[in-house]
Write a protein that holds these residues in place. Sequence first.
Motif, PDB file in Angstrom:
ATOM      1  N   ALA A  15      27.195 -59.429 -58.218  1.00  0.00           N
ATOM      2  CA  ALA A  15      27.558 -60.646 -58.641  1.00  0.00           C
ATOM      3  C   ALA A  15      26.181 -61.590 -58.621  1.00  0.00           C
ATOM      4  CB  ALA A  15      28.722 -61.198 -57.809  1.00  0.00           C
ATOM      5  N   VAL A  16      25.488 -61.528 -57.512  1.00  0.00           N
ATOM      6  CA  VAL A  16      24.388 -62.381 -57.508  1.00  0.00           C
ATOM      7  C   VAL A  16      23.279 -62.110 -58.526  1.00  0.00           C
ATOM      8  CG1 VAL A  16      22.444 -62.821 -55.944  1.00  0.00           C
ATOM      9  CG2 VAL A  16      24.485 -62.868 -54.846  1.00  0.00           C
ATOM     10  N   LEU A  17      23.074 -60.765 -58.672  1.00  0.00           N
ATOM     11  CA  LEU A  17      22.138 -60.476 -59.870  1.00  0.00           C
ATOM     12  C   LEU A  17      22.495 -60.892 -61.222  1.00  0.00           C
ATOM     13  CD1 LEU A  17      21.121 -56.742 -58.608  1.00  0.00           C
ATOM     14  CD2 LEU A  17      19.809 -58.919 -58.402  1.00  0.00           C
ATOM     15  N   SER A  18      24.050 -60.819 -61.351  1.00  0.00           N
ATOM     16  CA  SER A  18      24.241 -61.135 -62.795  1.00  0.00           C
ATOM     17  C   SER A  18      24.331 -62.781 -62.855  1.00  0.00           C
ATOM     18  CB  SER A  18      26.013 -60.884 -63.033  1.00  0.00           C
ATOM     19  OG  SER A  18      26.687 -61.260 -62.044  1.00  0.00           O
ATOM     20  N   MET A  19      24.584 -63.477 -61.719  1.00  0.00           N
ATOM     21  CA  MET A  19      24.549 -65.043 -61.697  1.00  0.00           C
ATOM     22  C   MET A  19      23.006 -65.309 -62.059  1.00  0.00           C
ATOM     23  SD  MET A  19      26.766 -65.696 -58.589  1.00  0.00           S
ATOM     24  CE  MET A  19      26.632 -67.778 -58.502  1.00  0.00           C
ATOM     25  N   LEU A  20      22.117 -64.664 -61.434  1.00  0.00           N
ATOM     26  CA  LEU A  20      20.686 -65.077 -61.705  1.00  0.00           C
ATOM     27  C   LEU A  20      20.384 -64.514 -63.154  1.00  0.00           C
ATOM     28  CD1 LEU A  20      18.917 -63.554 -58.390  1.00  0.00           C
ATOM     29  CD2 LEU A  20      19.259 -66.114 -59.134  1.00  0.00           C
ATOM     30  N   ALA A  21      20.683 -63.352 -63.884  1.00  0.00           N
ATOM     31  CA  ALA A  21      20.569 -63.084 -64.914  1.00  0.00           C
ATOM     32  C   ALA A  21      21.102 -64.442 -66.197  1.00  0.00           C
ATOM     33  CB  ALA A  21      21.093 -61.783 -65.300  1.00  0.00           C
ATOM     34  N   GLU A  22      22.275 -64.522 -65.739  1.00  0.00           N
ATOM     35  CA  GLU A  22      22.831 -65.618 -66.693  1.00  0.00           C
ATOM     36  C   GLU A  22      22.122 -67.091 -66.894  1.00  0.00           C
ATOM     37  OE1 GLU A  22      26.913 -65.926 -65.241  1.00  0.00           O
ATOM     38  OE2 GLU A  22      27.533 -64.143 -65.873  1.00  0.00           O
ATOM     39  N   ALA A  23      21.408 -67.454 -65.557  1.00  0.00           N
ATOM     40  CA  ALA A  23      20.617 -68.496 -65.185  1.00  0.00           C
ATOM     41  C   ALA A  23      19.393 -68.533 -66.311  1.00  0.00           C
ATOM     42  CB  ALA A  23      20.177 -68.929 -64.057  1.00  0.00           C
ATOM     43  N   GLY A  24      18.917 -67.468 -66.751  1.00  0.00           N
ATOM     44  CA  GLY A  24      18.130 -67.134 -67.819  1.00  0.00           C
ATOM     45  C   GLY A  24      16.568 -67.574 -67.301  1.00  0.00           C
ATOM     46  N   ASP A  25      16.217 -67.483 -66.158  1.00  0.00           N
ATOM     47  CA  ASP A  25      14.914 -67.453 -65.620  1.00  0.00           C
ATOM     48  C   ASP A  25      13.859 -66.682 -66.020  1.00  0.00           C
ATOM     49  OD1 ASP A  25      15.668 -70.192 -64.625  1.00  0.00           O
ATOM     50  OD2 ASP A  25      15.583 -69.626 -62.555  1.00  0.00           O
ATOM     51  N   VAL A  38      22.933 -69.717 -57.156  1.00  0.00           N
ATOM     52  CA  VAL A  38      23.876 -69.137 -56.244  1.00  0.00           C
ATOM     53  C   VAL A  38      24.360 -69.681 -54.928  1.00  0.00           C
ATOM     54  CG1 VAL A  38      24.372 -66.813 -55.041  1.00  0.00           C
ATOM     55  CG2 VAL A  38      22.810 -67.048 -57.127  1.00  0.00           C
ATOM     56  N   SER A  39      25.385 -70.060 -54.619  1.00  0.00           N
ATOM     57  CA  SER A  39      26.227 -70.777 -53.402  1.00  0.00           C
ATOM     58  C   SER A  39      27.013 -69.811 -53.086  1.00  0.00           C
ATOM     59  CB  SER A  39      26.183 -72.251 -53.650  1.00  0.00           C
ATOM     60  OG  SER A  39      27.430 -72.212 -54.554  1.00  0.00           O
ATOM     61  N   VAL A  40      27.308 -69.976 -51.742  1.00  0.00           N
ATOM     62  CA  VAL A  40      28.681 -69.271 -51.209  1.00  0.00           C
ATOM     63  C   VAL A  40      29.755 -69.677 -51.998  1.00  0.00           C
ATOM     64  CG1 VAL A  40      30.000 -69.069 -49.251  1.00  0.00           C
ATOM     65  CG2 VAL A  40      27.621 -69.018 -48.947  1.00  0.00           C
ATOM     66  N   ARG A  41      29.938 -70.958 -52.309  1.00  0.00           N
ATOM     67  CA  ARG A  41      31.233 -71.339 -53.094  1.00  0.00           C
ATOM     68  C   ARG A  41      31.117 -70.805 -54.315  1.00  0.00           C
ATOM     69  NH1 ARG A  41      31.686 -77.419 -52.986  1.00  0.00           N
ATOM     70  NH2 ARG A  41      32.123 -77.033 -50.956  1.00  0.00           N
ATOM     71  N   LYS A  42      30.006 -70.796 -55.337  1.00  0.00           N
ATOM     72  CA  LYS A  42      30.045 -70.199 -56.554  1.00  0.00           C
ATOM     73  C   LYS A  42      30.317 -68.689 -56.379  1.00  0.00           C
ATOM     74  CE  LYS A  42      26.656 -73.556 -58.327  1.00  0.00           C
ATOM     75  NZ  LYS A  42      25.242 -73.611 -58.791  1.00  0.00           N
ATOM     76  N   LEU A  43      29.754 -67.947 -55.370  1.00  0.00           N
ATOM     77  CA  LEU A  43      29.790 -66.675 -55.411  1.00  0.00           C
ATOM     78  C   LEU A  43      31.347 -66.093 -54.981  1.00  0.00           C
ATOM     79  CD1 LEU A  43      28.473 -63.907 -55.284  1.00  0.00           C
ATOM     80  CD2 LEU A  43      27.926 -64.299 -52.965  1.00  0.00           C
ATOM     81  N   ARG A  44      31.835 -67.005 -54.008  1.00  0.00           N
ATOM     82  CA  ARG A  44      33.386 -66.793 -53.750  1.00  0.00           C
ATOM     83  C   ARG A  44      34.215 -66.997 -55.048  1.00  0.00           C
ATOM     84  NH1 ARG A  44      37.786 -69.038 -50.635  1.00  0.00           N
ATOM     85  NH2 ARG A  44      38.494 -67.227 -49.367  1.00  0.00           N
ATOM     86  N   ALA A  45      33.950 -67.987 -55.818  1.00  0.00           N
ATOM     87  CA  ALA A  45      34.597 -67.971 -56.849  1.00  0.00           C
ATOM     88  C   ALA A  45      34.469 -67.053 -57.948  1.00  0.00           C
ATOM     89  CB  ALA A  45      34.412 -69.568 -57.612  1.00  0.00           C
TER      90      ALA A  45
END
Length: 62
Positions: A15-25, A38-45
């Motif tokens: 999930a963290v890797l996909s969130m980073l990929a979606e950010a497009g940096d 990536v935050s705990v709240r976003k990750l939990r959601a």
Amino acid sequence: MPRPAAVTPERIRSAVLSMLAEAGDAEPPTGERFRRIVSVRKLRARLGAGDPATLARVLNRF
């Protein structure tokens, strides 16, 4: 008998890797940028489950 974990470290990492990929940096994010993406709240959601303390411990390993 203990309950099985709702979220495994592998699911968290995925999930963290996909969130980073979606950010497009274009380059690996700095610590500050990582925490904005990536935050705990976003990750939990995103995962739909998970103890915030456990998620925080796994995130601190990144």
